[in-house]
Design a protein around this motif. Structure first.
Motif, PDB file in Angstrom:
ATOM      1  N   LEU A   8       0.883  -1.166   0.000  1.00 14.41           N
ATOM      2  CA  LEU A   8       0.000   0.000   0.000  1.00 14.41           C
ATOM      3  C   LEU A   8       0.915   1.209   0.000  1.00 14.41           C
ATOM      4  O   LEU A   8       1.554   1.512   1.006  1.00 14.41           O
ATOM      5  CB  LEU A   8      -0.888   0.013   1.251  1.00 14.41           C
ATOM      6  CG  LEU A   8      -1.779  -1.217   1.453  1.00 14.41           C
ATOM      7  CD1 LEU A   8      -2.419  -1.187   2.830  1.00 14.41           C
ATOM      8  CD2 LEU A   8      -2.831  -1.288   0.368  1.00 14.41           C
ATOM      9  N   THR A   9       1.026   1.882  -1.136  1.00 13.80           N
ATOM     10  CA  THR A   9       1.980   2.977  -1.243  1.00 13.80           C
ATOM     11  C   THR A   9       1.237   4.293  -1.404  1.00 13.80           C
ATOM     12  O   THR A   9       0.478   4.476  -2.343  1.00 13.80           O
ATOM     13  CB  THR A   9       2.983   2.748  -2.387  1.00 13.80           C
ATOM     14  OG1 THR A   9       3.902   3.824  -2.417  1.00 13.80           O
ATOM     15  CG2 THR A   9       2.322   2.584  -3.725  1.00 13.80           C
ATOM     16  N   PRO A  29      -3.917   9.690   0.323  1.00 15.02           N
ATOM     17  CA  PRO A  29      -4.377   8.549   1.124  1.00 15.02           C
ATOM     18  C   PRO A  29      -4.968   7.439   0.260  1.00 15.02           C
ATOM     19  O   PRO A  29      -5.479   7.683  -0.841  1.00 15.02           O
ATOM     20  CB  PRO A  29      -5.454   9.155   2.025  1.00 15.02           C
ATOM     21  CG  PRO A  29      -5.935  10.347   1.288  1.00 15.02           C
ATOM     22  CD  PRO A  29      -4.750  10.875   0.526  1.00 15.02           C
ATOM     23  N   ILE A  30      -4.896   6.236   0.777  1.00 18.19           N
ATOM     24  CA  ILE A  30      -5.583   5.080   0.210  1.00 18.19           C
ATOM     25  C   ILE A  30      -6.744   4.780   1.147  1.00 18.19           C
ATOM     26  O   ILE A  30      -6.567   4.757   2.367  1.00 18.19           O
ATOM     27  CB  ILE A  30      -4.644   3.858   0.141  1.00 18.19           C
ATOM     28  CG1 ILE A  30      -3.520   4.126  -0.860  1.00 18.19           C
ATOM     29  CG2 ILE A  30      -5.418   2.594  -0.214  1.00 18.19           C
ATOM     30  CD1 ILE A  30      -2.419   3.088  -0.820  1.00 18.19           C
ATOM     31  N   VAL A  31      -7.926   4.554   0.580  1.00 19.16           N
ATOM     32  CA  VAL A  31      -9.102   4.222   1.383  1.00 19.16           C
ATOM     33  C   VAL A  31      -9.494   2.786   1.083  1.00 19.16           C
ATOM     34  O   VAL A  31      -9.754   2.437  -0.079  1.00 19.16           O
ATOM     35  CB  VAL A  31     -10.281   5.173   1.089  1.00 19.16           C
ATOM     36  CG1 VAL A  31     -11.513   4.764   1.876  1.00 19.16           C
ATOM     37  CG2 VAL A  31      -9.881   6.609   1.390  1.00 19.16           C
ATOM     38  N   VAL A  32      -9.528   1.965   2.118  1.00 20.98           N
ATOM     39  CA  VAL A  32      -9.960   0.573   1.991  1.00 20.98           C
ATOM     40  C   VAL A  32     -11.250   0.442   2.792  1.00 20.98           C
ATOM     41  O   VAL A  32     -11.230   0.503   4.030  1.00 20.98           O
ATOM     42  CB  VAL A  32      -8.887  -0.403   2.521  1.00 20.98           C
ATOM     43  CG1 VAL A  32      -9.361  -1.843   2.380  1.00 20.98           C
ATOM     44  CG2 VAL A  32      -7.566  -0.194   1.788  1.00 20.98           C
ATOM     45  N   GLU A  33     -12.365   0.300   2.086  1.00 21.86           N
ATOM     46  CA  GLU A  33     -13.650   0.184   2.760  1.00 21.86           C
ATOM     47  C   GLU A  33     -13.802  -1.210   3.384  1.00 21.86           C
ATOM     48  O   GLU A  33     -12.941  -2.077   3.199  1.00 21.86           O
ATOM     49  CB  GLU A  33     -14.772   0.507   1.781  1.00 21.86           C
ATOM     50  CG  GLU A  33     -14.730   1.973   1.332  1.00 21.86           C
ATOM     51  CD  GLU A  33     -15.870   2.368   0.424  1.00 21.86           C
ATOM     52  OE1 GLU A  33     -16.771   1.537   0.142  1.00 21.86           O
ATOM     53  OE2 GLU A  33     -15.865   3.534  -0.023  1.00 21.86           O
ATOM     54  N   HIS A  34     -14.880  -1.416   4.105  1.00 23.59           N
ATOM     55  CA  HIS A  34     -15.104  -2.670   4.831  1.00 23.59           C
ATOM     56  C   HIS A  34     -15.197  -3.871   3.896  1.00 23.59           C
ATOM     57  O   HIS A  34     -15.666  -3.760   2.764  1.00 23.59           O
ATOM     58  CB  HIS A  34     -16.379  -2.590   5.647  1.00 23.59           C
ATOM     59  CG  HIS A  34     -16.299  -1.660   6.806  1.00 23.59           C
ATOM     60  ND1 HIS A  34     -15.268  -0.790   7.042  1.00 23.59           N
ATOM     61  CD2 HIS A  34     -17.145  -1.465   7.831  1.00 23.59           C
ATOM     62  CE1 HIS A  34     -15.468  -0.112   8.127  1.00 23.59           C
ATOM     63  NE2 HIS A  34     -16.621  -0.486   8.631  1.00 23.59           N
ATOM     64  N   LYS A  35     -14.759  -5.013   4.398  1.00 23.35           N
ATOM     65  CA  LYS A  35     -14.891  -6.327   3.762  1.00 23.35           C
ATOM     66  C   LYS A  35     -14.198  -6.434   2.404  1.00 23.35           C
ATOM     67  O   LYS A  35     -14.635  -7.174   1.523  1.00 23.35           O
ATOM     68  CB  LYS A  35     -16.360  -6.736   3.681  1.00 23.35           C
ATOM     69  CG  LYS A  35     -16.993  -6.860   5.065  1.00 23.35           C
ATOM     70  CD  LYS A  35     -18.365  -7.432   5.021  1.00 23.35           C
ATOM     71  CE  LYS A  35     -18.905  -7.561   6.448  1.00 23.35           C
ATOM     72  NZ  LYS A  35     -20.222  -8.152   6.479  1.00 23.35           N
ATOM     73  N   VAL A  36     -13.107  -5.704   2.238  1.00 24.86           N
ATOM     74  CA  VAL A  36     -12.296  -5.800   1.023  1.00 24.86           C
ATOM     75  C   VAL A  36     -11.305  -6.945   1.189  1.00 24.86           C
ATOM     76  O   VAL A  36     -10.809  -7.197   2.283  1.00 24.86           O
ATOM     77  CB  VAL A  36     -11.551  -4.459   0.772  1.00 24.86           C
ATOM     78  CG1 VAL A  36     -10.520  -4.594  -0.334  1.00 24.86           C
ATOM     79  CG2 VAL A  36     -12.554  -3.361   0.455  1.00 24.86           C
ATOM     80  N   ILE A  44      -1.230  -1.335  -4.318  1.00 26.96           N
ATOM     81  CA  ILE A  44      -2.263  -0.309  -4.339  1.00 26.96           C
ATOM     82  C   ILE A  44      -1.564   1.046  -4.353  1.00 26.96           C
ATOM     83  O   ILE A  44      -0.790   1.362  -3.450  1.00 26.96           O
ATOM     84  CB  ILE A  44      -3.195  -0.415  -3.113  1.00 26.96           C
ATOM     85  CG1 ILE A  44      -3.619  -1.879  -2.848  1.00 26.96           C
ATOM     86  CG2 ILE A  44      -4.386   0.522  -3.270  1.00 26.96           C
ATOM     87  CD1 ILE A  44      -4.345  -2.553  -3.968  1.00 26.96           C
ATOM     88  N   MET A  45      -1.840   1.846  -5.379  1.00 33.31           N
ATOM     89  CA  MET A  45      -1.148   3.113  -5.588  1.00 33.31           C
ATOM     90  C   MET A  45      -1.823   4.264  -4.837  1.00 33.31           C
ATOM     91  O   MET A  45      -2.958   4.128  -4.374  1.00 33.31           O
ATOM     92  CB  MET A  45      -1.091   3.405  -7.094  1.00 33.31           C
ATOM     93  CG  MET A  45      -0.362   2.331  -7.900  1.00 33.31           C
ATOM     94  SD  MET A  45       1.325   2.045  -7.355  1.00 33.31           S
ATOM     95  CE  MET A  45       2.092   3.542  -7.913  1.00 33.31           C
ATOM     96  N   PRO A  46      -1.137   5.423  -4.721  1.00 28.44           N
ATOM     97  CA  PRO A  46      -1.673   6.556  -3.979  1.00 28.44           C
ATOM     98  C   PRO A  46      -3.026   7.043  -4.512  1.00 28.44           C
ATOM     99  O   PRO A  46      -3.262   7.045  -5.719  1.00 28.44           O
ATOM    100  CB  PRO A  46      -0.618   7.647  -4.183  1.00 28.44           C
ATOM    101  CG  PRO A  46       0.633   6.940  -4.535  1.00 28.44           C
ATOM    102  CD  PRO A  46       0.201   5.709  -5.265  1.00 28.44           C
ATOM    103  N   GLY A  47      -3.901   7.430  -3.586  1.00 30.36           N
ATOM    104  CA  GLY A  47      -5.169   8.047  -3.947  1.00 30.36           C
ATOM    105  C   GLY A  47      -6.282   7.104  -4.336  1.00 30.36           C
ATOM    106  O   GLY A  47      -7.364   7.536  -4.700  1.00 30.36           O
ATOM    107  N   VAL A  48      -6.062   5.797  -4.234  1.00 31.24           N
ATOM    108  CA  VAL A  48      -7.048   4.808  -4.662  1.00 31.24           C
ATOM    109  C   VAL A  48      -8.044   4.520  -3.543  1.00 31.24           C
ATOM    110  O   VAL A  48      -7.689   4.474  -2.371  1.00 31.24           O
ATOM    111  CB  VAL A  48      -6.332   3.504  -5.097  1.00 31.24           C
ATOM    112  CG1 VAL A  48      -7.303   2.355  -5.257  1.00 31.24           C
ATOM    113  CG2 VAL A  48      -5.559   3.737  -6.378  1.00 31.24           C
TER     114      VAL A  48
END
Length: 93
Positions: A8-9, A29-36, A44-48
């Motif tokens: 996660l960069t 930022p990287i946003v990882v929502e629930h249950k991913v 995972i690149m920046p801003g995703v």
């Protein structure tokens, strides 16, 4: 869930070389929502943003947002299908 060797960069650099002379960089930022679920060796690149319930295939490089309840795979990662109730009856994706 995050499998082994996931990166996660959040920091990157400008594309144009004249902007990199002074080691310019940016962070988003990287946003990882629930249950991913992120498969092994994915990047995972920046801003995703990874939407709720999405699955990222092993070895994928995610450069853009992934919608909720979808499967994304490849380099660069592309959405290949939606996750549906049919997936409740099978192990495979």
């Amino acid at each position: 869930m995050i499998a082994p060797s996931v990166t996660l960069t959040t920091t990157g650099h400008p594309v144009h070389p004249s902007r990199r002379v002074d080691f310019a960089r940016f962070s988003e930022p990287i946003v990882v929502e629930h249950k991913v679920w992120i498969g092994a060796n994915a990047v995972i690149m920046p801003g995703v943003r990874l939407g709720y319930g999405s699955v990222i295939g092993a070895g994928s490089v995610v450069t853009h947002d992934v919608p909720a309840m979808t499967v994304a795979v490849g380099v660069p990662a592309r959405v290949v299908r939606a996750i549906t109730d049919d997936d409740l009856a099978t192990r495979e994706g």
